[in-house]
Enzyme design. Structure first.
Site, PDB file in Angstrom:
ATOM      1  N   TYR A  94     -15.764  20.899 -12.371  1.00 49.43           N
ATOM      2  CA  TYR A  94     -16.275  19.546 -12.630  1.00 49.43           C
ATOM      3  C   TYR A  94     -17.414  19.223 -11.656  1.00 49.43           C
ATOM      4  O   TYR A  94     -17.291  19.451 -10.441  1.00 49.43           O
ATOM      5  CB  TYR A  94     -15.094  18.593 -12.440  1.00 49.43           C
ATOM      6  CG  TYR A  94     -15.354  17.131 -12.641  1.00 49.43           C
ATOM      7  CD1 TYR A  94     -15.746  16.636 -13.885  1.00 49.43           C
ATOM      8  CD2 TYR A  94     -15.168  16.226 -11.598  1.00 49.43           C
ATOM      9  CE1 TYR A  94     -15.955  15.281 -14.063  1.00 49.43           C
ATOM     10  CE2 TYR A  94     -15.366  14.866 -11.778  1.00 49.43           C
ATOM     11  CZ  TYR A  94     -15.767  14.405 -13.012  1.00 49.43           C
ATOM     12  OH  TYR A  94     -15.963  13.061 -13.184  1.00 49.43           O
ATOM     13  N   ARG A 134       0.822  -1.225   0.000  1.00 54.14           N
ATOM     14  CA  ARG A 134       0.000   0.000   0.000  1.00 54.14           C
ATOM     15  C   ARG A 134       0.851   1.267   0.000  1.00 54.14           C
ATOM     16  O   ARG A 134       0.424   2.316  -0.482  1.00 54.14           O
ATOM     17  CB  ARG A 134      -0.937  -0.031   1.219  1.00 54.14           C
ATOM     18  CG  ARG A 134      -1.823   1.179   1.374  1.00 54.14           C
ATOM     19  CD  ARG A 134      -3.094   0.882   2.166  1.00 54.14           C
ATOM     20  NE  ARG A 134      -2.888   0.092   3.369  1.00 54.14           N
ATOM     21  CZ  ARG A 134      -2.339   0.551   4.506  1.00 54.14           C
ATOM     22  NH1 ARG A 134      -1.941   1.800   4.591  1.00 54.14           N
ATOM     23  NH2 ARG A 134      -2.198  -0.247   5.548  1.00 54.14           N
ATOM     24  N   LYS A 188      -8.041  10.557 -18.084  1.00 54.62           N
ATOM     25  CA  LYS A 188      -8.273  11.198 -19.384  1.00 54.62           C
ATOM     26  C   LYS A 188      -7.027  11.084 -20.264  1.00 54.62           C
ATOM     27  O   LYS A 188      -6.715   9.997 -20.708  1.00 54.62           O
ATOM     28  CB  LYS A 188      -8.700  12.656 -19.170  1.00 54.62           C
ATOM     29  CG  LYS A 188      -9.799  12.824 -18.111  1.00 54.62           C
ATOM     30  CD  LYS A 188     -11.136  12.263 -18.543  1.00 54.62           C
ATOM     31  CE  LYS A 188     -12.126  11.986 -17.411  1.00 54.62           C
ATOM     32  NZ  LYS A 188     -12.435  13.096 -16.554  1.00 54.62           N
ATOM     33  N   ASP A 240      -7.570  21.988 -10.904  1.00 57.23           N
ATOM     34  CA  ASP A 240      -7.858  20.767 -11.651  1.00 57.23           C
ATOM     35  C   ASP A 240      -7.343  21.008 -13.071  1.00 57.23           C
ATOM     36  O   ASP A 240      -7.925  21.773 -13.831  1.00 57.23           O
ATOM     37  CB  ASP A 240      -9.374  20.498 -11.628  1.00 57.23           C
ATOM     38  CG  ASP A 240      -9.740  19.186 -12.322  1.00 57.23           C
ATOM     39  OD1 ASP A 240      -8.975  18.751 -13.207  1.00 57.23           O
ATOM     40  OD2 ASP A 240     -10.799  18.619 -11.984  1.00 57.23           O
TER      41      ASP A 240
HETATM   42  C1  PLP Z   1     -13.068  13.117 -15.258  1.00 58.82           C
HETATM   43  C2  PLP Z   1     -12.699  14.322 -14.495  1.00 58.82           C
HETATM   44  C3  PLP Z   1     -12.445  14.263 -13.127  1.00 58.82           C
HETATM   45  C4  PLP Z   1     -12.633  12.998 -12.327  1.00 58.82           C
HETATM   46  O1  PLP Z   1     -11.780  11.993 -12.729  1.00 58.82           O
HETATM   47  P1  PLP Z   1     -12.083  10.457 -12.463  1.00 58.82           P
HETATM   48  O2  PLP Z   1     -10.752   9.831 -12.716  1.00 58.82           O
HETATM   49  O3  PLP Z   1     -13.142  10.029 -13.421  1.00 58.82           O
HETATM   50  O4  PLP Z   1     -12.519  10.322 -11.044  1.00 58.82           O
HETATM   51  C5  PLP Z   1     -12.074  15.422 -12.481  1.00 58.82           C
HETATM   52  N1  PLP Z   1     -11.953  16.590 -13.140  1.00 58.82           N
HETATM   53  C6  PLP Z   1     -12.185  16.680 -14.461  1.00 58.82           C
HETATM   54  C7  PLP Z   1     -12.032  18.004 -15.132  1.00 58.82           C
HETATM   55  C8  PLP Z   1     -12.568  15.568 -15.179  1.00 58.82           C
HETATM   56  O5  PLP Z   1     -12.828  15.682 -16.479  1.00 58.82           O
END
Ligand code: PLP
Length: 402
Positions: free
Chosen positions: A118, A65, A215, A190
């Site tokens: 988001y 972990r 992404k 973000d």
């Molecule tokens: C998809 C996304 C997230 C969350 O990511 P996950 O890996 O699906 O939890 C956060 N911020 C943005 C801008 C996103 O597009």
């Protein structure tokens, strides 16, 4: 941990090279072996005592972990990308976002959160954070130094997202960082849309930069992960200990998929960007498209800031269309053969998401007769993607004529 300075021009110039060579945990093989490990064996009693007494380090394994050569290789690769001192991995982007907000905000604190954030981040503020006694003010994404008017005595953090992943407003990050510094506030962003390839928040003085690696970093729609980086050893240690304490962990196969995806990040981004600009230029000529929300187009709010601060764009943008009845939208979406309908983006395939159906869009001025459709342009040939959209518009026309 990376020792490279993000300000070193050679570092930026040869990012592609670094992405190929970074994070190699075993010099004998090109791709790092995957460690499936919970128990780590110590050689003997003496080594056990030594590791028990020593602080966690990156050279030794302790327990699965706490990290393996697989997760460390991924951390190294992420650090190479933005010149950070450390990367904290999580099982999803949402987990990264939640740990930043939980780690650095305490009961009684206040956070300034961008209104275009988001959706699940908004929900986290209104739910989890509110229950813990942390209050949130959502601010207009186009605010710059005037943001200081919203700072309260108990404000502790400004959280940004630029561009917003639904409505694409570009934020003036340097101006907002200046406000934060004046008031002694932490800044977080973000940075999922840009990745450090197109915009490196740490170079702009942001304290904490998170990405949903799900992404573009992974790029193949086959794993979820999140990562937060920082240029501050203190913030890194705090967040690292927080995530350890909460048992957060990235599974070995997902770490391997993430690292594999990152090898091709630079060439994929170029191809997504090229494809998206080709498709967007065609869309602009279409009568059903009122305007594009593509950061490289001047119809996108904050476009001048994009020109000033970003190194390029990617495959994700939206089009504002005249709102049609549900039947027409269904005809459009269902006649597309190459665009899938689904959440997420950043993979190699194209996607089309009607935004109004699923969510409240708080920060964009859409007229009553307008609707928003988000496109992710994948790695297919742009002409095929244009032909597919033409088929969708023709299906709407046929319905209107019927
Ligand atoms: C998809 C996304 C997230 C969350 O990511 P996950 O890996 O699906 O939890 C956060 N911020 C943005 C801008 C996103 O597009």
């Amino acid at each position: 941990m990376s020792k490279k300075a993000a300000s070193d021009p050679a570092y930026v110039k040869h990012l592609n090279t670094r992405l190929v060579h970074a994070g190699r945990s075993d010099p004998r093989v090109v791709s790092s072996p995957v460690f499936h490990a919970s128990t780590v064996l110590f050689a003997d009693y003496a080594e056990f005592c030594e590791r028990e007494a020593a602080p966690l380090d990156r050279e030794h394994m302790y327990y699965g972990r706490m990290g393996t050569p697989t997760t460390r290789a991924l951390e190294d690769a992420v650090c190479e990308l933005d010149g950070s001192v450390g990367a904290v991995l999580a099982s999803s982007g949402t987990a990264s976002m939640a740990s930043i907000l939980n780690c650095f905000l305490s009961p009684g604190d206040h956070v300034l959160m961008v209104d275009s954030v988001y959706g699940p981040t908004r929900k986290f503020c209104l739910g989890s954070l509110a229950r813990r006694g942390v209050s949130t003010t959502f601010y207009d994404p186009l605010m710059d130094e005037e943001l200081h008017t919203l700072v309260q005595d108990n404000t502790r953090m400004i959280f940004m997202e630029s561009p917003g992943s639904a409505t694409f407003e570009i934020q003036d990050v340097p101006a907002i960082v200046a406000v934060a510094k004046q008031h002694g506030l932490l800044t977080a962003i973000d940075n999922t849309w840009a990745t450090p390839l197109l915009f490196n928040p740490l170079e702009f003085g942001v304290d904490l930069a998170m990405q949903s690696g799900t992404k573009y970093l992974n790029g193949h729609a086959d794993c979820l992960f999140g990562v937060t980086t920082t240029a501050s050893p203190e913030l890194y240690t705090q967040l690292h200990h927080h995530t350890l304490a909460h048992g957060m962990h990235l599974a070995p196969d997902d770490a391997m998929l993430a690292l594999r995806g990152m090898r091709t990040l630079a060439i994929r981004m170029e191809a997504h960007d090229r494809g998206a600009r080709t498709v967007a230029s065609w869309l602009e000529t279409q009568p059903r498209v009122r305007r594009l929300l593509h950061p490289a187009w001047d119809s996108c709010p904050g476009h001048a800031i994009f020109e000033r601060d970003f190194k390029g764009a990617n495959g994700l943008f939206a089009m504002v269309m005249q709102r049609e009845n549900e039947q027409a939208m269904a005809a459009f979406i269902d006649s597309l053969e190459l665009y899938g309908v689904g959440f997420s983006w950043g993979g190699f395939e194209s996607l089309c998401l009607p935004m109004h159906a699923t969510r409240k869009l708080p920060s964009i001025a859409l007229a009553d007769d307008e609707t928003l459709v988000r496109l992710h342009i994948g790695l297919e040939h742009p002409q095929d993607l244009i032909d597919d959209l033409a088929r969708g518009f023709a299906a709407m026309d046929a319905l209107a004529g019927a």
